[in-house]
Design an enzyme around this catalytic site. Structure first.
Site, PDB file in Angstrom:
ATOM      1  N   ARG A 166      62.877  38.529  92.530  1.00 25.25           N
ATOM      2  CA  ARG A 166      62.190  37.963  91.377  1.00 25.25           C
ATOM      3  C   ARG A 166      61.561  39.064  90.553  1.00 25.25           C
ATOM      4  O   ARG A 166      60.811  39.881  91.086  1.00 25.25           O
ATOM      5  CB  ARG A 166      61.048  37.048  91.854  1.00 25.25           C
ATOM      6  N   THR A 197      58.573  38.172  84.705  1.00 24.43           N
ATOM      7  CA  THR A 197      59.176  36.929  84.188  1.00 24.43           C
ATOM      8  C   THR A 197      59.348  35.872  85.275  1.00 24.43           C
ATOM      9  O   THR A 197      59.569  34.703  84.963  1.00 24.43           O
ATOM     10  CB  THR A 197      60.566  37.216  83.605  1.00 24.43           C
ATOM     11  N   ASP A 231      53.870  36.923 100.726  1.00 23.28           N
ATOM     12  CA  ASP A 231      55.225  37.384 100.406  1.00 23.28           C
ATOM     13  C   ASP A 231      56.062  37.409 101.682  1.00 23.28           C
ATOM     14  O   ASP A 231      55.835  38.228 102.572  1.00 23.28           O
ATOM     15  CB  ASP A 231      55.151  38.778  99.776  1.00 23.28           C
ATOM     16  N   ASP A 289      57.962  40.781 102.523  1.00 29.07           N
ATOM     17  CA  ASP A 289      57.061  41.851 102.970  1.00 29.07           C
ATOM     18  C   ASP A 289      56.541  41.577 104.376  1.00 29.07           C
ATOM     19  O   ASP A 289      56.426  42.485 105.203  1.00 29.07           O
ATOM     20  CB  ASP A 289      55.882  41.992 102.007  1.00 29.07           C
TER      21      ASP A 289
HETATM   22  C1  PRP Z   1      61.144  35.501  97.436  1.00 33.58           C
HETATM   23  C2  PRP Z   1      61.717  34.430  98.329  1.00 33.58           C
HETATM   24  C3  PRP Z   1      62.712  33.740  97.421  1.00 33.58           C
HETATM   25  C4  PRP Z   1      62.016  33.821  96.090  1.00 33.58           C
HETATM   26  C5  PRP Z   1      61.417  32.482  95.795  1.00 33.58           C
HETATM   27  O1  PRP Z   1      61.981  36.568  97.329  1.00 33.58           O
HETATM   28  O2  PRP Z   1      62.276  34.940  99.498  1.00 33.58           O
HETATM   29  O3  PRP Z   1      63.976  34.361  97.377  1.00 33.58           O
HETATM   30  O4  PRP Z   1      60.981  34.811  96.192  1.00 33.58           O
HETATM   31  O5  PRP Z   1      60.867  32.466  94.532  1.00 33.58           O
HETATM   32  P1  PRP Z   1      61.459  31.577  93.351  1.00 33.58           P
HETATM   33  O6  PRP Z   1      61.696  30.210  93.907  1.00 33.58           O
HETATM   34  O7  PRP Z   1      60.377  31.602  92.320  1.00 33.58           O
HETATM   35  O8  PRP Z   1      62.712  32.216  92.861  1.00 33.58           O
HETATM   36  P2  PRP Z   1      61.574  37.908  96.520  1.00 33.58           P
HETATM   37  O9  PRP Z   1      61.988  37.803  95.099  1.00 33.58           O
HETATM   38  O10 PRP Z   1      60.124  38.195  96.761  1.00 33.58           O
HETATM   39  O11 PRP Z   1      62.500  39.007  97.148  1.00 33.58           O
HETATM   40  P3  PRP Z   1      62.495  39.619  98.640  1.00 33.58           P
HETATM   41  O12 PRP Z   1      62.957  38.531  99.561  1.00 33.58           O
HETATM   42  O13 PRP Z   1      63.474  40.728  98.525  1.00 33.58           O
HETATM   43  O14 PRP Z   1      61.103  40.088  98.952  1.00 33.58           O
HETATM   44  N1  URA Z   2      58.121  34.407  97.295  1.00 32.05           N
HETATM   45  C1  URA Z   2      57.367  34.595  98.399  1.00 32.05           C
HETATM   46  O1  URA Z   2      57.717  35.379  99.281  1.00 32.05           O
HETATM   47  N2  URA Z   2      56.221  33.908  98.512  1.00 32.05           N
HETATM   48  C2  URA Z   2      55.811  33.044  97.567  1.00 32.05           C
HETATM   49  O2  URA Z   2      54.746  32.429  97.734  1.00 32.05           O
HETATM   50  C3  URA Z   2      56.606  32.865  96.420  1.00 32.05           C
HETATM   51  C4  URA Z   2      57.777  33.556  96.328  1.00 32.05           C
END
Ligand code: PRP
Ligand code: URA
Length: 211
Positions: free
Chosen positions: A106, A110, A202, A205
Site C-alpha cells: 500500500r 494514497t 502492521d 512488520d
Molecule cells: C497490508 C496487508 C494487506 C493490506 C491491506 O499489506 O497485509 O495486504 O495492507 O490494506 P488494504 O485493504 O487497505 O489494501 P502492506 O501494504 O502493509 O504490505 P506488507 O504486507 O508488505 O507489509
Molecule cells: N495493513 C495492516 O497490516 N494493518 C492494518 O491495520 C491495515 C493494513
C-alpha cells in the site's frame, strides 16, 4: 445483483488466538505461530464446500462405503508480504494445493495498492483459488489481487482474512460480488492512516520483525 457471502468464523479457539495476536506484547515468533494456527482454522471453514465422491475402503473389520475429495484442483495465493504467514497453516489441511504469489504494497500516502510481483501456477484458470492476507483494510489490495486472478481466467475465488474493516468488506463485495469472504473478526473502522481499529497494527512488520 447477488452479493458474495461474508462468513465470520467466531469459533472459541479462533477468538482466543485472535486476542493473543492483537496483543502488542506478543512477539514475532508467537505472532507467526498464531497466524499459522488461525489460517488452519479458517481453512477448515473456507473448504467446507469441497466436493466429494463415493469411495470404498477396507477397514480391519469390513468394507466401508465412504467418501473422498473429488480431486478438484485448488490453489492458494498469499498477498505479499503478510499473506505468506498464512500459507503453511492453509497447506496443512490442503497439501496438494499449488501456491501462487501476488506482491502488493500500500502506498502510505494514497493507500492504493502498488503491484511488484506475480507468479501463478500455469493451470491457474482451472483451479479454485483462495487468496490469503491477514488484513482487509480499505480493500484495495484484495480487489487488486482478485483482479489479477480474474485476468488470468480464474472463475472461483475466495478471500480469507483474519481481521477485516467494514469499509474493506463493502469495497470487495461491490467490486467482486461473486467472491465469498471468510474472516475471523470484523473490526470497528479504519483510522486516518488506513489502519484497522482496534486491529493488530502492521501485520507484515509484526510477522517479519521489520519494525
Ligand atoms: C497490508 C496487508 C494487506 C493490506 C491491506 O499489506 O497485509 O495486504 O495492507 O490494506 P488494504 O485493504 O487497505 O489494501 P502492506 O501494504 O502493509 O504490505 P506488507 O504486507 O508488505 O507489509
Ligand atoms: N495493513 C495492516 O497490516 N494493518 C492494518 O491495520 C491495515 C493494513
Amino acid at each position: 445483483m447477488s452479493m458474495g457471502k461474508l462468513v465470520v468464523i467466531d469459533h472459541p479457539l479462533v477468538q482466543h488466538k485472535l486476542t493473543l495476536l492483537r496483543d502488542k506484547n506478543t512477539g514475532t515468533s508467537q505472532f507467526r505461530a498464531l497466524v499459522q494456527e488461525l489460517a488452519t482454522l479458517l481453512a477448515y471453514e473456507a473448504t467446507r464446500d469441497l466436493t466429494l465422491e463415493d469411495a470404498t475402503v477396507e477397514t480391519p473389520v469390513a468394507t466401508a462405503k465412504t467418501k473422498v475429495l473429488s480431486g478438484k484442483k485448488l490453489g492458494i495465493v498469499p498477498i505479499l508480504r503478510a499473506g505468506l504467514g498464512m500459507v503453511d497453516g492453509m497447506m496443512s489441511l490442503i497439501p496438494a494445493a499449488k501456491v501462487g504469489h501476488i506482491g502488493l504494497y500500500r502506498d502510505p500516502e494514497t493507500l492504493s495498492p502498488v503491484d511488484y510481483y506475480c507468479k501463478l501456477p500455469p493451470d491457474v484458470s482451472e483451479r479454485d483459488m483462495i487468496i490469503v492476507d491477514p488484513m482487509l483494510a480499505t480493500g484495495g489490495s484484495a480487489i487488486a489481487g482478485i483482479d489479477v486472478l480474474k485476468r488470468a481466467g480464474c472463475k472461483n475465488i475466495k478471500l480469507v482474512n483474519l481481521i477485516a474493516a467494514p469499509e474493506g468488506i463493502e469495497a470487495v463485495q461491490k467490486a467482486h460480488p461473486d467472491v465469498d469472504i471468510f474472516v475471523a473478526h470484523v473490526d470497528e473502522c479504519l483510522n486516518d492512516h488506513g489502519y484497522i481499529v482496534p486491529g493488530l497494527g502492521d501485520a507484515g512488520d509484526r510477522l517479519f520483525g521489520t519494525k
